[in-house]
Every structure is written in C-alpha cells, then in structure tokens.
Design a protein around this motif. Structure first.
Motif, short mmCIF file in Angstrom:
data_model
loop_
_atom_site.label_atom_id
_atom_site.label_comp_id
_atom_site.label_asym_id
_atom_site.label_seq_id
_atom_site.Cartn_x
_atom_site.Cartn_y
_atom_site.Cartn_z
N ALA A 86 0.97 -1.40 -0.02
CA ALA A 86 0.05 -0.01 -0.04
C ALA A 86 0.70 1.14 0.06
CB ALA A 86 -0.93 -0.07 1.23
N SER A 87 0.29 2.37 -0.50
CA SER A 87 1.19 3.71 -0.69
C SER A 87 0.87 4.39 0.68
CB SER A 87 0.75 4.19 -1.98
OG SER A 87 -0.78 4.57 -1.92
N GLY A 88 -0.31 4.33 1.48
CA GLY A 88 -0.64 4.95 2.42
C GLY A 88 0.33 4.50 3.89
N ALA A 89 -0.10 5.18 4.79
CA ALA A 89 0.77 4.98 6.19
C ALA A 89 0.22 3.50 6.54
CB ALA A 89 0.36 6.12 7.18
N PRO A 90 1.10 2.96 7.48
CA PRO A 90 0.64 1.66 7.96
C PRO A 90 -0.49 1.96 8.61
CG PRO A 90 3.00 2.02 8.16
CD PRO A 90 2.46 3.36 7.77
N ALA A 147 15.08 -0.23 -0.48
CA ALA A 147 14.56 0.98 -0.95
C ALA A 147 13.76 1.20 -1.99
CB ALA A 147 15.85 1.88 -1.42
N GLY A 148 13.53 0.08 -2.81
CA GLY A 148 12.54 0.15 -4.03
C GLY A 148 11.24 -0.26 -3.49
N ALA A 149 11.22 -0.66 -2.28
CA ALA A 149 9.73 -1.02 -1.72
C ALA A 149 8.76 0.17 -1.75
CB ALA A 149 10.05 -1.85 -0.55
N PRO A 150 7.54 -0.39 -1.73
CA PRO A 150 6.33 0.83 -1.81
C PRO A 150 6.23 1.31 -0.37
CG PRO A 150 5.48 -1.49 -1.63
CD PRO A 150 6.86 -1.68 -1.91
N ALA A 151 5.59 2.29 -0.19
CA ALA A 151 5.47 3.14 1.15
C ALA A 151 5.02 2.14 2.47
CB ALA A 151 4.42 3.99 1.21
N THR A 152 4.35 0.88 2.35
CA THR A 152 4.21 0.02 3.36
C THR A 152 3.92 -1.23 2.83
OG1 THR A 152 2.71 2.11 4.43
CG2 THR A 152 2.06 -0.66 5.07
N LEU A 153 4.50 -2.31 3.61
CA LEU A 153 4.13 -3.65 3.22
C LEU A 153 3.29 -4.37 4.20
CD1 LEU A 153 7.76 -4.86 2.85
CD2 LEU A 153 6.29 -4.22 1.05
N ILE A 154 2.33 -4.84 3.53
CA ILE A 154 1.09 -5.71 4.19
C ILE A 154 1.40 -7.07 4.26
CG2 ILE A 154 -1.46 -5.72 4.49
CD1 ILE A 154 -0.27 -2.85 4.65
N MET A 163 -7.57 -8.31 3.22
CA MET A 163 -6.74 -7.75 2.32
C MET A 163 -7.20 -7.07 1.34
SD MET A 163 -3.59 -8.85 3.66
CE MET A 163 -2.46 -8.33 2.62
N ALA A 164 -8.30 -7.31 0.89
CA ALA A 164 -9.00 -6.49 -0.29
C ALA A 164 -9.38 -5.22 0.18
CB ALA A 164 -10.30 -7.33 -0.89
N ALA A 165 -9.74 -4.95 1.43
CA ALA A 165 -9.93 -3.66 2.01
C ALA A 165 -8.85 -2.68 1.58
CB ALA A 165 -10.03 -3.60 3.43
N VAL A 166 -7.56 -3.02 1.74
CA VAL A 166 -6.71 -2.02 1.43
C VAL A 166 -6.50 -2.05 0.06
CG1 VAL A 166 -4.12 -1.73 1.72
CG2 VAL A 166 -5.22 -3.12 3.49
N ASN A 167 -6.68 -2.88 -0.81
CA ASN A 167 -6.46 -2.84 -2.43
C ASN A 167 -7.57 -2.04 -2.91
OD1 ASN A 167 -4.52 -4.62 -2.31
ND2 ASN A 167 -5.81 -6.45 -2.49
N ARG A 168 -8.65 -2.07 -2.39
CA ARG A 168 -9.89 -0.97 -2.79
C ARG A 168 -9.46 0.33 -2.38
NH1 ARG A 168 -13.14 -4.81 -0.75
NH2 ARG A 168 -13.57 -3.69 1.42
N GLN A 169 -8.86 0.49 -1.21
CA GLN A 169 -8.39 1.87 -1.00
C GLN A 169 -7.28 2.61 -1.92
OE1 GLN A 169 -9.50 4.11 0.98
NE2 GLN A 169 -7.92 5.62 1.02
N GLU A 170 -6.47 1.46 -2.57
CA GLU A 170 -5.40 1.92 -3.38
C GLU A 170 -6.26 2.21 -4.81
OE1 GLU A 170 -2.08 2.24 -2.96
OE2 GLU A 170 -2.80 2.07 -0.79
N GLU A 171 -7.17 1.28 -5.23
CA GLU A 171 -7.87 1.45 -6.38
C GLU A 171 -8.50 3.09 -6.42
OE1 GLU A 171 -10.25 -1.88 -6.78
OE2 GLU A 171 -8.49 -3.12 -7.52
N ASP A 172 -9.21 3.19 -5.33
CA ASP A 172 -9.72 4.62 -4.98
C ASP A 172 -8.97 5.83 -5.08
OD1 ASP A 172 -12.07 2.89 -4.82
OD2 ASP A 172 -12.20 3.17 -2.69
N ALA A 173 -7.80 5.35 -4.62
CA ALA A 173 -6.86 6.61 -4.69
C ALA A 173 -6.43 6.92 -5.97
CB ALA A 173 -5.80 6.16 -3.70
#
Length: 536
Positions: free
Chosen positions: A139-143, A497-504, A526-536
C-alpha cells in the motif's frame, strides 16, 4: 509436612482431606465427564426393566397378575421398585445425580466463557511466516491507515446479529512505525454450546415438573350420554405424584352425535364428535371435536382418540328378571369395523353368573355362523356370540379388563349336540340361550367416541426450551472460530529502498475443516486495502 521413614528413606505423609476436602473431591467426581457418561449408561440400563416388566402406575391389572403368578420373586421385584421403575428411589437418585453433574459442568463453563469474552484480544505474533494460510500485499498509505481499513472491514456490523458474527479487534503500534492488528471470532460457538446445555437442563426440569403435575385420562362416551370430569368417571386415569384431584374442574361433556364418513371401499374420510360442554359458572356451549383438532377446556386438551359401535342389549335371566340393560362397547378389530365386545352379568337371580363374548359385523355377508364384514357402515349388522356360565372372577379383588372375559372358572353354554353353542343375533331380535341360561335382546345400535384428556402445565416451557436447544445446537455446529493477523510495516523499516510505502502481511488461523472460508476471510481483509489503493 510430616515424614514417614521406610527403610531409612523419608517419605512425605499425605495430608488428611477432612470433611471439606472429601466434599470437594466428591463434587469434582460428580461433575466430571467420565461420571456423566457412566450416569447416562446407568440411566439407560435402569430404564430397561420399565419397558419389560408391567408397571403398576400404568398397568395395575397386569402388575397384580404378575405378582400373583410369580410368588416371592414378584414380591421381591415389587419391594425393589422394579414394578414402578420411574418412581423408585434408585432411578430418582441416578436422575438427580445426572442432573447435578450437568449443572456442575455448565456453571463453571458459563463463568469461564464470560471471562474469556471480557478478556482482551491477544496481540499479533511477531512474524507470520510459520502460518500456512497467509497473504501479502502493498500500500502507498501509512501503516496505521492500512490497518485501520482492515479493522473497519473486520469489526462487527451494526445490529444484533453483527455483534456475534464480527471480529474483536486489537491494534498495536510496534517499533519502527509498524502497526499490528489481531482479530478473533468464534465465541458464538461456545455460546451456542452453553445455550444448548442450559436448554437441556430446562427440558429436564420441564419433564420432571410435568411428570409431577400432569394428568391424563381416557373415557368412552356413548351418544346421548354425558361425562363428568372426575377421576372415578374415567375408564383409565394417570397422574403425577404431586397432582391433586382438586385441580380437576368439574365440567360436563355430553356427546350429542358422532359423525363418520367412509368411502365406498371402506376408507375413513372424516370423524367428528358434536358435544355440549358445560363448565361451572358458564353457559353450556356446543363444540365439535375432530381428529387433530382437540377441544380446549380448563387448561387441558380433549382429543378424539377412537370410535366404534355400542349395542343396547338386555339380558333377562330364566326367572324373567332383567339382569342387565344398557349399551355394551364393541372395539373395532379391522378396517371394516369388525368389532368384539364382552357382556358380564354377575347379578343372575336363578343360578350362576353369565358371560357373553360377541363379534359385531356391521355389513355382514355369509351363511350360518360364518360371516365377514365388507364395510364399516351398519347396513346389515349381525352379532355372532357365545355364552358362558360360572364364576366371572369379579369378587377376587384383582382388577379385570372390562373388554375381556376370563374363562378360567367358566363353562361354555352348549347346544343340543353337546358342542359349544354359537348364536347369531340381529337388531330387534330376542334369542333364548340354551341350558335355560336366559335371553338376550338387541334393542338398538348407537355410536361412541373414545376421548383422551391431557393436561401438562410444562408444555409451553418445554417447547420454548426445545427451540432454544435447537438454536444453540445450530450455533455450536455452524459457528466458526478464527484468528486473523495483519502487520503493516513501513518501507524504511524493511530496509528495501525500492519497496512501496507500506508492506502488508496477513495470516489466518482456523481449524482444518474451515480452511476455505478462513482463506476467503483473509482475502476480504486484504482486499480492503486494495480497494483503497484503487480509489486513490
């Protein structure tokens, strides 16, 4: 602690239990599963004599005959309680011990379940690699935001049912900015188990209460005659040990007319009894009792149990005195209402007592004394009967079945050929018995209804506990127990260093039979986080 020396070795001496210790030990034994299973087995074994031997409360005549036929052995069984198994002290002791064992198991479990419900959710493991059912995402957001989305997806939905089907959630912050979520569900499974066992206790209480206060009676009412609700008016009556005859409301029930309808082939189509009910302090009211449609009165139900024909017969002895006059009940033996009846005439002024065994054929076809009935309706009724003289055994003090004739001390009435006389009688006819035994007249044919009155104050509660028992069983069988963990780690903490902002990372723990549904639950989290990424 004192020590005992044996061959120069000092062994500790066990402390004495004392009264309190022994009581605690006995209670633990009674409430153990092993003892509960033993008590269940003993209860099943103790019920066997009740199904094999005649029980005095239900079959007093058979019990009395059993005592007469078995001498000292019958007396021993009676004193030991085997002729009244379900009312004996030893059967009651097994029942009460099983009851105490069940309660002793349920109460601690209720407190333990309450404490478990109140206890906080256990923290998530440090690593999830050892769990077989796991998933990974990014995910790109904060943990904290990502874990918050998962928590929102797992928390209970609004409403009563959602409070039981959702997860209890715990969120912890860890070093390095990581956020861990631990969620668990499955308390409803144990709750259903407790509901089932509590309902089972309720059922046992209702059964015991009903057995103590219930009553049931059977009575046969002939058309045009009445029945009064009293113990002496019943043909057979059973009641609990704590039942009082004062509870019987003295209502009167009159059978006005009985209706029956048969097809051309003799198949029954409908039965109905038109009655008039008179209750104390109320006006008489008319009602109809049908099969599976009882009449409610005074907290009891009156069912239509059976029906048949009652023949109005008159027996006159050799001196011309009427020794008997009235209806005689005939019990149907087959679908064509071929019925058997017994007439006992003890008051004969000219000699020995007289007994008559008769068979009624409503639609008789045949010759001589050989007939069969083709239909239940009385289109051509015929009685084929034999007569006996001697001692009917009514003065022996042993109860007799009014529908059977004891031929032990009777001699058959014989014809001129020396053989037992078999006679045929039709409606309105009078026949003279051989050996100057008297005359028998068939005056009329009417119908009767066999009614069964039952009253059990525990039935509504028994139904309620049965429903809750089924509900609890369903919850315990279909309730799922799962644990879900999600750990959100910032990229800086992972060192990539190449990883996204947050690993789930996510994992779920569930029984083997629940693997498919548990995996779907993890994917939903896990889909709850993925939906947030798609909405963003």
């Amino acid at each position: 602690m004192a020590r005992v020396k044996i061959d120069n070795y000092a062994l500790p001496e066990a402390p004495r239990l004392g009264l309190r210790g022994w009581l605690r030990w006995i209670w633990r034994q009674v409430t153990s599963m092993r003892v509960a299973l033993i008590l269940l087995l003993l209860l099943a074994l103790a019920a066997i004599p009740g199904s094999v031997l005649p029980q005095a409360p239900r079959e007093p005549a058979k019990a009395a005959q059993f005592l007469q036929n078995n001498g000292w052995w019958g007396q021993f069984l009676q004193k030991a309680g085997f002729l009244d198994v379900y009312g004996s002290a030893w059967f009651t002791a097994i029942y009460v011990l099983l009851f105490a064992s069940l309660i002793g198991c349920i109460i601690p479990r209720c407190f333990a379940h309450y404490r478990e419900m109140r206890a906080p959710v256990s923290a998530a493991p440090t690593k999830l690699d050892r769990y077989e059912l796991r998933a990974q995402g990014e995910a790109s957001g904060a943990p904290g935001d990502s874990v918050g989305l998962v928590a929102k997806a797992l928390r209970p939905n609004p409403g009563f049912w959602g409070a039981f089907t959702g997860y209890r959630v715990r969120v912890d912050e860890r070093k390095g900015g990581a956020v861990a979520l631990a969620a668990e569900k499955g308390h409803i499974r144990e709750l259903g188990n407790l509901i089932f066992h509590v309902s089972l206790v309720g059922i046992l209480i209702c059964v015991g209460f009903g057995a103590a206060f219930t009553y049931r009676g059977q009575a046969i009412i002939v058309e045009g005659r009445s029945f009064t609700n009293s113990v002496v008016a019943y043909d057979s009556f059973e009641s609990g040990r704590l039942f009082s005859e004062d509870r019987l409301e003295p209502f009167t029930l009159r059978l006005d007319e009985f209706h029956s309808q048969f097809s051309l082939g003799g198949r029954p189509e409908s039965f109905a009894a038109d009655v008039t009910l008179t209750e104390p302090g109320r006006d008489a009211r008319e009602a109809t009792i049908k099969v599976n449609s009882p009449l409610k009165v005074s907290g009891a139900s009156i069912y239509l149990q059976g029906n048949g024909y009652a023949l109005d017969l008159t027996f006159t002895d050799a001196a011309g005195n009427v020794a008997f006059s009235g209806p005689v009940i005939f019990l149907p033996q087959d679908a064509a209402y071929t019925s058997t009846g017994v007439l006992k005439v003890p008051d004969v002024s000219t000699g020995e007592q007289v007994g008559i065994k008769a068979t009624l054929l409503p639609t008789a076809v045949g010759e001589g004394t050989e007939f069969i009935s083709l239909h239940p309706d009385p289109t051509n009724p015929v009685i084929v009967f034999t007569a006996y003289t001697g001692d009917l055994g009514l003065d022996d003090g042993i109860p007799q079945n009014v529908y059977k004739l004891d031929e032990t001390h009777l001699s058959p009435v014989r014809g001129e050929d020396g053989q037992q006389a078999v006679m045929v009688l039709t409606p309105g006819q009078t026949i003279e018995l051989p050996e100057d035994a008297g005359t028998l007249t068939w005056n009329d044919t009417v119908r009767y209804a066999a009614l069964d009155l039952r009253a059990d104050p525990s039935l509504p509660f028994l139904l309620a506990f049965s429903i809750t028992a089924l509900l609890g069983l369903a919850l315990s069988l279909f309730g799922a127990r799962r644990r879900v963990w999600v750990i959100a780690t910032p990229a800086s903490a992972s060192g990539d260093a190449g990883a996204p902002a947050t690993l789930i990372q996510g994992a779920v723990l569930a029984p083997p039979h629940d693997t498919v549904k548990a995996t779907a639950e993890l994917e939903r989290a896990m889909a709850a986080v993925n939906r947030q990424e798609e909405d963003a």
